[in-house]
Design an enzyme around this catalytic site. Structure first.
Site, PDB file in Angstrom:
ATOM      1  N   TYR A 169      32.971   0.748 -20.883  1.00 42.60           N
ATOM      2  CA  TYR A 169      31.623   0.561 -21.409  1.00 42.60           C
ATOM      3  C   TYR A 169      31.139   1.815 -22.145  1.00 42.60           C
ATOM      4  O   TYR A 169      31.268   2.950 -21.655  1.00 42.60           O
ATOM      5  CB  TYR A 169      30.621   0.236 -20.282  1.00 42.60           C
TER       6      TYR A 169
ATOM      7  N   ARG B 252     -13.151  17.541  10.560  1.00 41.05           N
ATOM      8  CA  ARG B 252     -12.431  17.178  11.780  1.00 41.05           C
ATOM      9  C   ARG B 252     -11.172  16.370  11.504  1.00 41.05           C
ATOM     10  O   ARG B 252     -10.169  16.488  12.230  1.00 41.05           O
ATOM     11  CB  ARG B 252     -13.380  16.387  12.681  1.00 41.05           C
TER      12      ARG B 252
ATOM     13  N   HIS C 150      18.535   6.532 -31.150  1.00 44.51           N
ATOM     14  CA  HIS C 150      17.541   6.805 -30.116  1.00 44.51           C
ATOM     15  C   HIS C 150      16.567   7.910 -30.512  1.00 44.51           C
ATOM     16  O   HIS C 150      15.735   8.317 -29.688  1.00 44.51           O
ATOM     17  CB  HIS C 150      18.227   7.156 -28.792  1.00 44.51           C
TER      18      HIS C 150
ATOM     19  N   ASN D   1      22.307   9.046 -20.693  1.00 48.29           N
ATOM     20  CA  ASN D   1      22.184   7.911 -19.782  1.00 48.29           C
ATOM     21  C   ASN D   1      21.996   8.389 -18.350  1.00 48.29           C
ATOM     22  O   ASN D   1      22.777   8.068 -17.455  1.00 48.29           O
ATOM     23  CB  ASN D   1      23.440   7.041 -19.927  1.00 48.29           C
TER      24      ASN D   1
END
Length: 524
Positions: free
Chosen positions: A63, A304, A93, A205
């Protein structure tokens, strides 16, 4: 008001091996640093690269190496075109938007990505490792737009700016000067990197942007939570609250770890109460008229219950630190190569699931602590509840029409509201992208950016609470203060002079916020 108390941090050195990077290491990237990689890590990289090249020679279907990306996984790519495929990935990208990450954040991103790669499962060449080291050591920082990542497949678009810069494309800051990456490499006398098979995917990635941001925020929050605890103890002391509410014995009855740690810190901060055990008046004192005791035996909830508010934040922070530390030291791209088993794995480690849940949860915890600080501030400014002068301005100054910290209280409330607004979860807003291949995504980067914003607001809120505590000490009488409160007061007064008339306090608050970020305000 600038302080002479501030310290300058030295240039850091860091040796990476892919296994022991910490949130503190990532936070140290606020200044330039010198980086190296252990020899054993380099050997792991060589072995995984050899495995990848052997598989390519056997024409394995891999891949993103011999296939297209994402939904184009069914498109075969000739091994001879594998390097061009990586260049294409970087190019398309290049569509980030928004302002760039700060230099400190960018250093952190580079460190986190480099640490993931040297684990040895990403099958990158040493040339790529050395180029990343060069960028860090020469403080050559890619300009990475903040927006454009949905958190799976990793931080693809922002990390494409890292890959492009290594190859001499897009823009960088070289020692603070903005220029083209090609010009920076020329000044450094280094040729641009040419990506080989898988290397664009290996850089892009992964979860390194969201993880770097989350790690920095976690480190900052650890400082802030300790300071919030100290300021809560100071508020308790200034209002005459009984320290036994924080005693170890009582918190052993509800033994949450963070709650107990917070209570113990507060208990050790506050001097022992001299009041002793109160006694009711005699029976003759009770008639038709109500009997008012000389003082309250219980403090308001904002005092408190401080351990019960800050404690869960401590507990959550410990879990999230563990998650982010694992993520920092993980192989989180796809595919991954196991040289020992001679195997390749196609998995989904780029999904920032732990990061988004950590960032969402921390913002929720932070919102509750922000509300606590806001309510403590309101308490201290209200003379009817605190026993201190109204707005923490002594009577002799109020007679001249001065108003003390009245407006500061409004700003603290505004910050609390913004922190609460940012606490809405991001993880459920996942949306399908990329032709439904990425049909569920983490949104981790958006969540981590929001956490960064929340932490910044909280730091500023704490800085203003420091001013409230210091003014409270001036009204209470610093000579009456216990040793811990006196040390805190002295530290604050390094950055802000006592208030005797109305004046702007924004520069005082900004100076305190800056020193809080470094962790150097906290007394030993």
């Amino acid at each position: 008001m600038r302080s002479n108390c501030a310290t300058v941090r030295p240039v850091n050195t860091l040796e990476l091996n892919g296994h022991d990077l910490t949130c503190g290491d990532v936070a140290s990237c606020s200044v330039p640093l010198q980086v190296s990689v252990e020899k054993t890590a380099r050997e792991r990289c060589r072995q995984s690269r050899y495995l990848l090249e052997q598989m390519m020679q056997r024409r394995r279907v891999l891949y993103g190496i011999t296939t297209g990306f994402g939904d184009s996984v069914d498109t075969a790519v000739d091994p001879d075109a594998a390097a061009q495929l990586q260049q294409n990935l970087v190019q398309y990208h290049g569509i980030g938007t928004g302002p760039p990450f700060s230099p400190a954040e960018t250093r952190a991103i580079l460190i986190v990505r480099l640490n993931a790669l040297v684990r040895g499962a990403s099958a990158v060449r040493e040339e790529l490792i050395d180029q990343l080291i060069l960028f860090l050591n020469e403080d050559c920082l890619p300009l990475i737009p903040e927006q454009g990542s949905v958190g799976a497949s990793g931080d693809l678009t922002p990390l494409s700016y890292v890959a492009a810069a290594l190859c001499g494309e897009r823009e960088v800051l070289l020692r603070g000067a903005r220029m083209q990456a090609s010009s920076a490499l020329s000044k450094l006398g280094v040729p641009p990197l040419t990506l080989a098979a898988k290397e664009g995917l290996a850089i892009m990635n992964g979860t390194s942007v969201m993880t770097a941001l989350a790690a920095r925020s976690i480190h900052a929050l650890e400082i802030c939570i300790d300071l919030a605890t100290m300021l809560s103890a100071a508020a308790a002391e200034l209002t005459g609250s009984d320290p036994e509410a924080f005693a170890p014995a009582v918190h052993a009855m509800k033994p949450h770890s963070g709650q107990g740690e917070t209570a113990d810190l507060m208990y050790r901060f506050i001097p022992t109460s001299p009041e002793g055990n109160p006694v009711l008046p005699g029976p003759d004192s009770f008639s038709d008229a109500p009997v008012t005791l000389p003082y309250r035996i219980q403090a308001p909830y904002s005092i408190r219950c401080a351990p019960h508010v800050i404690g869960p934040a401590r507990d959550v922070l410990a879990v999230c630190r563990q998650w982010i530390t694992v993520e920092l030291n993980s192989s989180n791209d796809n595919p991954l190569f196991d040289a020992e088993q001679e195997a390749v794995y196609f998995a989904g480690h780029f999904y920032g699931g732990q990061v988004v849940i950590a960032a969402d949860t921390l913002r929720n915890a932070l919102a509750t602590v922000g509300e606590l600080i806001d309510k403590q501030c309101l308490l201290l400014l209200d003379s009817r509840r605190s026993g201190l002068p109204s707005n923490l301005l002594a009577d002799e100054y109020r007679a001249s029409g001065n108003h003390g910290l009245k407006a500061l209280g409004i700003t603290v409330s505004a910050l609390a509201a913004e922190i609460a607004h940012l606490s809405a979860p991001v993880a459920p807003h996942t949306r399908p992208t990329e032709s439904m291949n990425q049909d569920i995504v983490s949104m981790g980067t958006i969540a981590a950016r929001r956490l960064r914003e929340s932490v910044d607001l909280f730091v500023r809120q704490l800085a203003m609470q420091c001013l409230v505590i210091a003014a409270g000490c001036d009204c209470y009488g610093i000579d009456r203060a216990g040793p811990s409160l006196r040390r805190l007061y002295d530290a604050i007064r390094c950055y802000s002079e006592p208030l005797s008339h109305d004046r702007p306090l924004d520069e005082d608050a900004a100076a305190l916020a800056e020193v809080i970020r470094t962790g150097s305000l906290l007394p030993d």
